[in-house]
Design a protein around this motif. Structure first.
Motif, PDB file in Angstrom:
ATOM      1  N   UNK A   1      29.399  35.528  48.119  1.00 48.54           N
ATOM      2  CA  UNK A   1      30.722  35.582  47.469  1.00 48.54           C
ATOM      3  C   UNK A   1      30.892  34.076  46.601  1.00 48.54           C
ATOM      4  N   UNK A   2      31.014  34.426  45.420  1.00 51.54           N
ATOM      5  CA  UNK A   2      31.048  32.944  44.847  1.00 51.54           C
ATOM      6  C   UNK A   2      32.338  33.226  43.895  1.00 51.54           C
ATOM      7  N   UNK A   3      32.956  31.768  43.336  1.00 51.74           N
ATOM      8  CA  UNK A   3      34.032  31.586  42.825  1.00 51.74           C
ATOM      9  C   UNK A   3      34.563  30.206  42.991  1.00 51.74           C
ATOM     10  N   UNK A   4      34.505  29.705  44.334  1.00 53.68           N
ATOM     11  CA  UNK A   4      35.262  28.438  44.557  1.00 53.68           C
ATOM     12  C   UNK A   4      34.481  27.276  43.665  1.00 53.68           C
ATOM     13  N   UNK A   5      34.998  26.370  43.526  1.00 52.87           N
ATOM     14  CA  UNK A   5      34.340  25.271  42.776  1.00 52.87           C
ATOM     15  C   UNK A   5      34.329  23.972  43.405  1.00 52.87           C
ATOM     16  N   UNK A   6      34.312  24.029  44.738  1.00 47.47           N
ATOM     17  CA  UNK A   6      34.298  22.896  45.475  1.00 47.47           C
ATOM     18  C   UNK A   6      33.944  23.490  46.730  1.00 47.47           C
ATOM     19  N   UNK A   7      33.603  22.538  47.970  1.00 54.66           N
ATOM     20  CA  UNK A   7      33.253  22.991  49.204  1.00 54.66           C
ATOM     21  C   UNK A   7      34.122  24.007  49.856  1.00 54.66           C
ATOM     22  N   UNK A   8      33.538  25.039  50.521  1.00 52.80           N
ATOM     23  CA  UNK A   8      34.318  25.882  51.296  1.00 52.80           C
ATOM     24  C   UNK A   8      34.377  25.346  52.583  1.00 52.80           C
ATOM     25  N   UNK A   9      35.485  25.403  53.042  1.00 54.60           N
ATOM     26  CA  UNK A   9      35.759  24.672  54.482  1.00 54.60           C
ATOM     27  C   UNK A   9      36.121  25.814  55.702  1.00 54.60           C
ATOM     28  N   UNK A  10      36.643  26.870  55.045  1.00 52.90           N
ATOM     29  CA  UNK A  10      37.018  27.781  56.277  1.00 52.90           C
ATOM     30  C   UNK A  10      37.044  29.134  55.637  1.00 52.90           C
ATOM     31  N   UNK A  11      36.622  30.160  56.399  1.00 49.84           N
ATOM     32  CA  UNK A  11      36.671  31.708  56.124  1.00 49.84           C
ATOM     33  C   UNK A  11      37.150  32.456  57.246  1.00 49.84           C
ATOM     34  N   UNK A  12      37.666  33.648  57.132  1.00 51.66           N
ATOM     35  CA  UNK A  12      38.108  34.537  58.381  1.00 51.66           C
ATOM     36  C   UNK A  12      38.183  35.926  57.734  1.00 51.66           C
ATOM     37  N   UNK A  13      37.982  36.977  58.676  1.00 52.55           N
ATOM     38  CA  UNK A  13      38.182  38.336  58.344  1.00 52.55           C
ATOM     39  C   UNK A  13      39.535  38.533  58.789  1.00 52.55           C
TER      40      UNK A  13
ATOM     41  N   UNK B   1      38.633  44.032  59.464  1.00 50.56           N
ATOM     42  CA  UNK B   1      37.318  43.680  58.680  1.00 50.56           C
ATOM     43  C   UNK B   1      37.081  44.247  57.211  1.00 50.56           C
ATOM     44  N   UNK B   2      38.123  44.311  56.440  1.00 53.70           N
ATOM     45  CA  UNK B   2      38.429  44.841  55.069  1.00 53.70           C
ATOM     46  C   UNK B   2      38.553  43.870  54.012  1.00 53.70           C
ATOM     47  N   UNK B   3      39.002  42.715  54.499  1.00 52.40           N
ATOM     48  CA  UNK B   3      39.173  41.489  53.762  1.00 52.40           C
ATOM     49  C   UNK B   3      38.692  40.072  54.599  1.00 52.40           C
ATOM     50  N   UNK B   4      38.275  39.253  53.471  1.00 53.85           N
ATOM     51  CA  UNK B   4      38.066  37.933  54.036  1.00 53.85           C
ATOM     52  C   UNK B   4      38.670  36.998  53.320  1.00 53.85           C
ATOM     53  N   UNK B   5      39.344  36.020  53.844  1.00 58.12           N
ATOM     54  CA  UNK B   5      39.921  34.873  53.146  1.00 58.12           C
ATOM     55  C   UNK B   5      39.008  33.578  53.329  1.00 58.12           C
ATOM     56  N   UNK B   6      39.243  32.695  52.252  1.00 55.79           N
ATOM     57  CA  UNK B   6      38.554  31.440  52.141  1.00 55.79           C
ATOM     58  C   UNK B   6      39.282  30.460  51.779  1.00 55.79           C
ATOM     59  N   UNK B   7      39.114  29.200  52.339  1.00 52.70           N
ATOM     60  CA  UNK B   7      39.534  27.967  51.857  1.00 52.70           C
ATOM     61  C   UNK B   7      38.772  26.943  51.284  1.00 52.70           C
ATOM     62  N   UNK B   8      39.156  26.147  50.400  1.00 51.74           N
ATOM     63  CA  UNK B   8      38.302  25.282  49.857  1.00 51.74           C
ATOM     64  C   UNK B   8      38.698  23.961  49.353  1.00 51.74           C
ATOM     65  N   UNK B   9      38.037  22.749  48.958  1.00 54.08           N
ATOM     66  CA  UNK B   9      38.360  21.761  48.632  1.00 54.08           C
ATOM     67  C   UNK B   9      38.617  21.848  47.205  1.00 54.08           C
ATOM     68  N   UNK B  10      38.683  23.065  46.643  1.00 49.70           N
ATOM     69  CA  UNK B  10      39.028  23.237  44.937  1.00 49.70           C
ATOM     70  C   UNK B  10      40.703  23.535  45.202  1.00 49.70           C
ATOM     71  N   UNK B  11      41.442  23.306  46.355  1.00 48.66           N
ATOM     72  CA  UNK B  11      42.632  23.559  46.672  1.00 48.66           C
ATOM     73  C   UNK B  11      43.123  24.872  46.631  1.00 48.66           C
TER      74      UNK B  11
END
Length: 93
Positions: A13-25, A29-39
């Motif tokens: 999965x690409x799209x964040x513009x800085x480090x990805x620090x956290x992910x969760x289903x 299991x139909x969605x994934x959420x991610x958090x990043x240093x791109x705020x």
């Protein structure tokens, strides 16, 4: 990764513009959420080639943790901006 089949990579999965620090289903299991240093917090479709569904903005510093609640209706994110945000996961943030 597919843990049942020798760790075969299933998607990137690409799209964040800085480090990805956290992910969760979400709970089913139909969605994934991610958090990043791109705020940003991003929501992905885990069933359809990892399509980006939403980008949730509002944090003013690194997002370091994300999670779904038990029934998948809310997303919570924590950030270095000293805030915890609760997002509506069923509608557009």
């Amino acid at each position: 990764w597919d843990a049942e089949n020798d760790g075969i990579l299933l998607q990137t999965l690409t799209g964040h513009t800085n480090y990805v620090t956290s992910v969760a289903y979400n709970h089913n299991g139909t969605r994934i959420v991610s958090g990043s240093w791109d705020n940003s917090v991003r929501v992905w479709d885990a069933e359809n080639d990892g399509i980006l569904l939403q980008t949730l903005t509002g944090h003013t510093n690194y997002v370091t943790s994300v999670a779904y609640n038990h029934n998948g209706t809310r997303i919570v994110s924590g950030s270095w901006d000293n805030s915890v945000r609760v997002w509506d996961a069923e509608n557009d943030g």
